[in-house]
Design a protein around this motif. Structure first.
Motif, PDB file in Angstrom:
ATOM      1  N   THR A  53     -20.821  21.632   1.487  1.00 36.46           N
ATOM      2  CA  THR A  53     -21.037  22.415   0.036  1.00 36.46           C
ATOM      3  C   THR A  53     -21.440  21.258  -0.900  1.00 36.46           C
ATOM      4  O   THR A  53     -20.637  20.572  -1.079  1.00 36.46           O
ATOM      5  N   TYR A  54     -22.396  21.153  -1.667  1.00 38.47           N
ATOM      6  CA  TYR A  54     -22.542  20.394  -2.994  1.00 38.47           C
ATOM      7  C   TYR A  54     -23.034  21.126  -4.238  1.00 38.47           C
ATOM      8  O   TYR A  54     -23.502  22.035  -4.091  1.00 38.47           O
ATOM      9  N   ARG A  55     -22.514  20.409  -5.145  1.00 29.13           N
ATOM     10  CA  ARG A  55     -22.963  20.843  -6.557  1.00 29.13           C
ATOM     11  C   ARG A  55     -23.866  19.722  -7.098  1.00 29.13           C
ATOM     12  O   ARG A  55     -23.748  18.640  -7.133  1.00 29.13           O
ATOM     13  N   ALA A  56     -25.255  20.395  -7.590  1.00 38.42           N
ATOM     14  CA  ALA A  56     -26.265  19.686  -8.220  1.00 38.42           C
ATOM     15  C   ALA A  56     -25.800  18.995  -9.698  1.00 38.42           C
ATOM     16  O   ALA A  56     -24.717  19.659 -10.203  1.00 38.42           O
ATOM     17  N   GLY A  58     -26.707  17.606 -13.739  1.00 37.98           N
ATOM     18  CA  GLY A  58     -27.351  18.125 -14.832  1.00 37.98           C
ATOM     19  C   GLY A  58     -28.973  18.565 -14.713  1.00 37.98           C
ATOM     20  O   GLY A  58     -29.516  19.103 -15.197  1.00 37.98           O
ATOM     21  N   SER A  59     -29.313  17.488 -13.769  1.00 44.59           N
ATOM     22  CA  SER A  59     -30.813  17.381 -13.651  1.00 44.59           C
ATOM     23  C   SER A  59     -31.301  18.388 -12.450  1.00 44.59           C
ATOM     24  O   SER A  59     -32.534  18.246 -12.001  1.00 44.59           O
ATOM     25  N   GLY A  60     -30.302  18.975 -11.633  1.00 42.29           N
ATOM     26  CA  GLY A  60     -30.659  19.589 -10.670  1.00 42.29           C
ATOM     27  C   GLY A  60     -30.970  18.838  -9.490  1.00 42.29           C
ATOM     28  O   GLY A  60     -31.645  19.364  -8.398  1.00 42.29           O
ATOM     29  N   GLU A  61     -30.110  17.513  -9.139  1.00 37.18           N
ATOM     30  CA  GLU A  61     -30.380  16.881  -7.993  1.00 37.18           C
ATOM     31  C   GLU A  61     -29.078  16.555  -7.283  1.00 37.18           C
ATOM     32  O   GLU A  61     -27.862  16.758  -8.014  1.00 37.18           O
ATOM     33  N   ILE A  62     -29.131  16.268  -6.150  1.00 35.29           N
ATOM     34  CA  ILE A  62     -27.953  16.064  -5.293  1.00 35.29           C
ATOM     35  C   ILE A  62     -28.317  14.748  -4.446  1.00 35.29           C
ATOM     36  O   ILE A  62     -29.651  14.588  -3.821  1.00 35.29           O
ATOM     37  N   ASP A  63     -27.583  13.657  -4.363  1.00 33.43           N
ATOM     38  CA  ASP A  63     -27.666  12.340  -3.570  1.00 33.43           C
ATOM     39  C   ASP A  63     -26.304  12.312  -2.852  1.00 33.43           C
ATOM     40  O   ASP A  63     -25.398  12.162  -3.272  1.00 33.43           O
ATOM     41  N   LEU A  64     -26.675  12.494  -1.405  1.00 33.88           N
ATOM     42  CA  LEU A  64     -25.484  12.130  -0.486  1.00 33.88           C
ATOM     43  C   LEU A  64     -24.821  11.054  -0.800  1.00 33.88           C
ATOM     44  O   LEU A  64     -23.710  10.613  -0.305  1.00 33.88           O
ATOM     45  N   SER A  69     -18.919  15.934  -1.123  1.00 30.34           N
ATOM     46  CA  SER A  69     -18.867  17.398  -0.365  1.00 30.34           C
ATOM     47  C   SER A  69     -17.799  18.093  -0.896  1.00 30.34           C
ATOM     48  O   SER A  69     -16.726  17.578  -1.049  1.00 30.34           O
ATOM     49  N   LEU A  70     -18.192  19.366  -1.417  1.00 31.27           N
ATOM     50  CA  LEU A  70     -16.986  20.180  -1.697  1.00 31.27           C
ATOM     51  C   LEU A  70     -16.157  20.876  -0.653  1.00 31.27           C
ATOM     52  O   LEU A  70     -15.121  21.457  -1.023  1.00 31.27           O
ATOM     53  N   GLY A  71     -16.991  21.003   0.339  1.00 27.04           N
ATOM     54  CA  GLY A  71     -16.166  21.637   1.610  1.00 27.04           C
ATOM     55  C   GLY A  71     -16.990  21.706   2.510  1.00 27.04           C
ATOM     56  O   GLY A  71     -18.267  21.536   2.559  1.00 27.04           O
ATOM     57  N   GLY A  72     -16.670  22.467   3.774  1.00 23.05           N
ATOM     58  CA  GLY A  72     -17.671  22.299   4.885  1.00 23.05           C
ATOM     59  C   GLY A  72     -16.732  21.403   6.078  1.00 23.05           C
ATOM     60  O   GLY A  72     -15.961  21.596   6.326  1.00 23.05           O
ATOM     61  N   SER A  73     -18.123  20.916   6.863  1.00 19.92           N
ATOM     62  CA  SER A  73     -17.365  19.952   7.793  1.00 19.92           C
ATOM     63  C   SER A  73     -16.764  18.729   7.696  1.00 19.92           C
ATOM     64  O   SER A  73     -16.204  18.139   8.295  1.00 19.92           O
ATOM     65  N   TYR A  74     -16.974  18.298   6.115  1.00 19.64           N
ATOM     66  CA  TYR A  74     -16.216  17.303   5.721  1.00 19.64           C
ATOM     67  C   TYR A  74     -16.025  17.476   4.101  1.00 19.64           C
ATOM     68  O   TYR A  74     -16.754  18.276   3.523  1.00 19.64           O
ATOM     69  N   VAL A  75     -15.228  16.677   3.335  1.00 21.62           N
ATOM     70  CA  VAL A  75     -15.149  16.588   2.119  1.00 21.62           C
ATOM     71  C   VAL A  75     -15.293  15.236   1.568  1.00 21.62           C
ATOM     72  O   VAL A  75     -15.047  14.116   2.203  1.00 21.62           O
ATOM     73  N   GLY A  76     -15.802  15.123   0.475  1.00 19.14           N
ATOM     74  CA  GLY A  76     -15.788  13.931  -0.397  1.00 19.14           C
ATOM     75  C   GLY A  76     -17.157  13.047  -0.028  1.00 19.14           C
ATOM     76  O   GLY A  76     -17.989  13.685   0.273  1.00 19.14           O
ATOM     77  N   VAL A  77     -17.267  12.004  -0.672  1.00 22.74           N
ATOM     78  CA  VAL A  77     -18.489  11.262  -0.625  1.00 22.74           C
ATOM     79  C   VAL A  77     -18.687  10.481   0.650  1.00 22.74           C
ATOM     80  O   VAL A  77     -18.103   9.523   0.983  1.00 22.74           O
ATOM     81  N   GLU A  78     -19.562  11.048   1.543  1.00 19.25           N
ATOM     82  CA  GLU A  78     -19.725  10.783   2.883  1.00 19.25           C
ATOM     83  C   GLU A  78     -21.065  10.713   3.248  1.00 19.25           C
ATOM     84  O   GLU A  78     -21.920  11.739   3.656  1.00 19.25           O
ATOM     85  N   PRO A  79     -22.125   9.597   2.969  1.00 20.97           N
ATOM     86  CA  PRO A  79     -23.471   9.632   2.959  1.00 20.97           C
ATOM     87  C   PRO A  79     -24.222  10.131   4.319  1.00 20.97           C
ATOM     88  O   PRO A  79     -25.090  10.712   4.441  1.00 20.97           O
TER      89      PRO A  79
END
Length: 417
Positions: A53-56, A58-64, A69-79
């Motif tokens: 799960t990711y939150r975009a 202010g420009s509506g963009e996500i860059d891994l 990651s806020l939750g799911g298979s892993y958490v934190g910055v994991e490209p």
């Protein structure tokens, strides 16, 4: 699917298996929360998947590469978290990607985080094992059964023998992409349980075949191995001339399981197994680490491999959470023994929280699967995030080690994709 939302894989949707890919999403609402998924089907038809799960912004963009990651298979910055965290819903499944000609295909998708998770965007990542110009040649000559990978160009190139427990082309062809001529051979070409002795001559034959290849320029060969292949690699270095550099990964310091013969004589007795020391876990997988007998015990000393008589340079690699066997203990013993004999041509690296199956990076981490040589599910160990980081570090170290210690008439050039 939303026409506004875009899922991009940079620098390209096609890359080599061991290369990172940057996952970016654009066209979302500011601060919109979405789920990004990855899924792939292996060579056996088993599906593996992950989600985060990711939150975009202010420009509506996500860059891994930037966003956690806020939750799911892993958490934190994991490209590359979506790749290494993929799992099968079926217990004890290991992602089978062993054939070089077929890419590892991963499908990424972005979904709304509410309702039924409507699909917003998707993209496909083709992760190739063979780069442009690398040649693949199946080999069946004498006692050799394997596959030879040769980089593009005239060479000369350093040569590496990849001794794998069960036949796999992945590591060998990925090394060929980096400028090595690599022959991959399995520990045995016979079905487990159908043979009762091991012959080092077959691996010497493979080494000699490799050295005869016209593009090979190194005076000796390198050997890379893991698990049961590890004691074969050590024995080659100890008994067979022409082995110049050895990478030993999560192996044993003694000849495991079967008597080892060379030139029609038994040179090492087998280190035996005690089934009563095996631990059964709730998942049905077993921890077999403690079932291997002590190679330093008086009854087992005939199985200890005399690496102190080898001329090769060694890279010893141990994962400290290896549940298959005591790799760290075996590494420590070999280091002390070499030091005792005044030998300095070795280096070692240990990875805390990594498990037995250290492989080229960015494949799904496997915690348990059916052991190919003994036929029941075993625990391999490793915390997924730490294990994935160890694979990235080790893969670079292996290449540096061989390029440094396999003398060659010319500098090897990397195959470019």
């Amino acid at each position: 699917m939303s026409s506004q939302v875009r899922l991009r894989l940079q620098p390209s949707a096609r890359c080599l298996y061991d290369e990172p890919v940057q996952v970016k999403v654009a066209g979302l609402r500011p601060r919109q929360v979405v789920t990004i998924r990855a899924r792939s089907t292996d060579e056996k038809g088993v599906e593996f998947s992950s989600s985060a799960t990711y939150r975009a912004d202010g420009s509506g963009e996500i860059d891994l590469d930037r966003d956690p990651s806020l939750g799911g298979s892993y958490v934190g910055v994991e490209p590359m978290g979506l790749l290494w965290s993929m799992r099968s819903e079926t217990l004890h499944k290991r992602c089978q990607k062993n054939k070089a000609l077929n890419p590892h295909v991963v499908k990424f998708s972005v979904h709304e985080d509410e309702g039924e998770g409507r699909l917003l965007a998707e993209a496909t990542n083709e992760r190739l094992l063979m780069g442009d110009g690398v040649s693949r040649l199946p080999v069946k000559e004498g006692n050799i059964q394997g596959v030879l990978f040769t980089p593009p160009g005239d060479g000369p190139f350093p040569a590496v023998l990849d001794v794998c427990s069960l036949m796999s082309e992945k590591r060998a062809c990925l090394l060929a992409n980096k400028g090595f001529v690599v022959l991959t051979v399995p520990v045995s070409t016979e079905r487990p349980g159908t043979f009762n002795e091991m012959h080092l001559d077959r691996f010497e034959e493979a080494k000699d075949f490799l050295q005869r290849q016209p593009k090979v320029g190194s005076k000796g060969v390198g050997v890379i191995s893991r698990s049961k292949g590890g004691d074969i690699a050590l024995s080659l270095a100890a008994f067979v001339p022409g082995v110049e550099a050895v990478v030993w990964i999560n192996g044993c310091n003694a000849n495991l399981g079967l008597p080892l013969f060379y030139k029609n004589q038994q040179i090492l007795s087998p280190l035996l197994f005690d089934p009563s020391k095996v631990i059964l876990t709730e998942s049905g997988a077993r921890i077999i680490k403690h079932g291997v007998k002590n190679p330093l015990a008086e009854e087992s000393k005939g199985s200890l491999i005399p690496i102190e008589q080898a001329e090769a340079r060694f890279l010893f690699v141990a994962a400290e959470d290896d549940l298959n066997w005591d790799s760290k203990g075996y590494l420590d013993e070999m280091v002390e023994r070499l030091k005792h004999h005044g030998k300095e041509k070795f280096e070692s690296v240990c990875y805390p929280k990594a498990g037995h199956l250290l492989e080229p990076p960015y494949g799904p981490h496997c915690t348990s699967s059916v052991h190919g040589l003994i036929g029941f599910p075993v625990m391999w160990g490793g915390e997924p995030k730490a294990h994935a980081a160890a694979e990235v570090h080790l893969w670079k170290k292996i290449q540096e080690f061989f390029k440094t210690h396999l003398s060659c008439d010319a500098t090897a050039t990397e195959a470019k994709f």
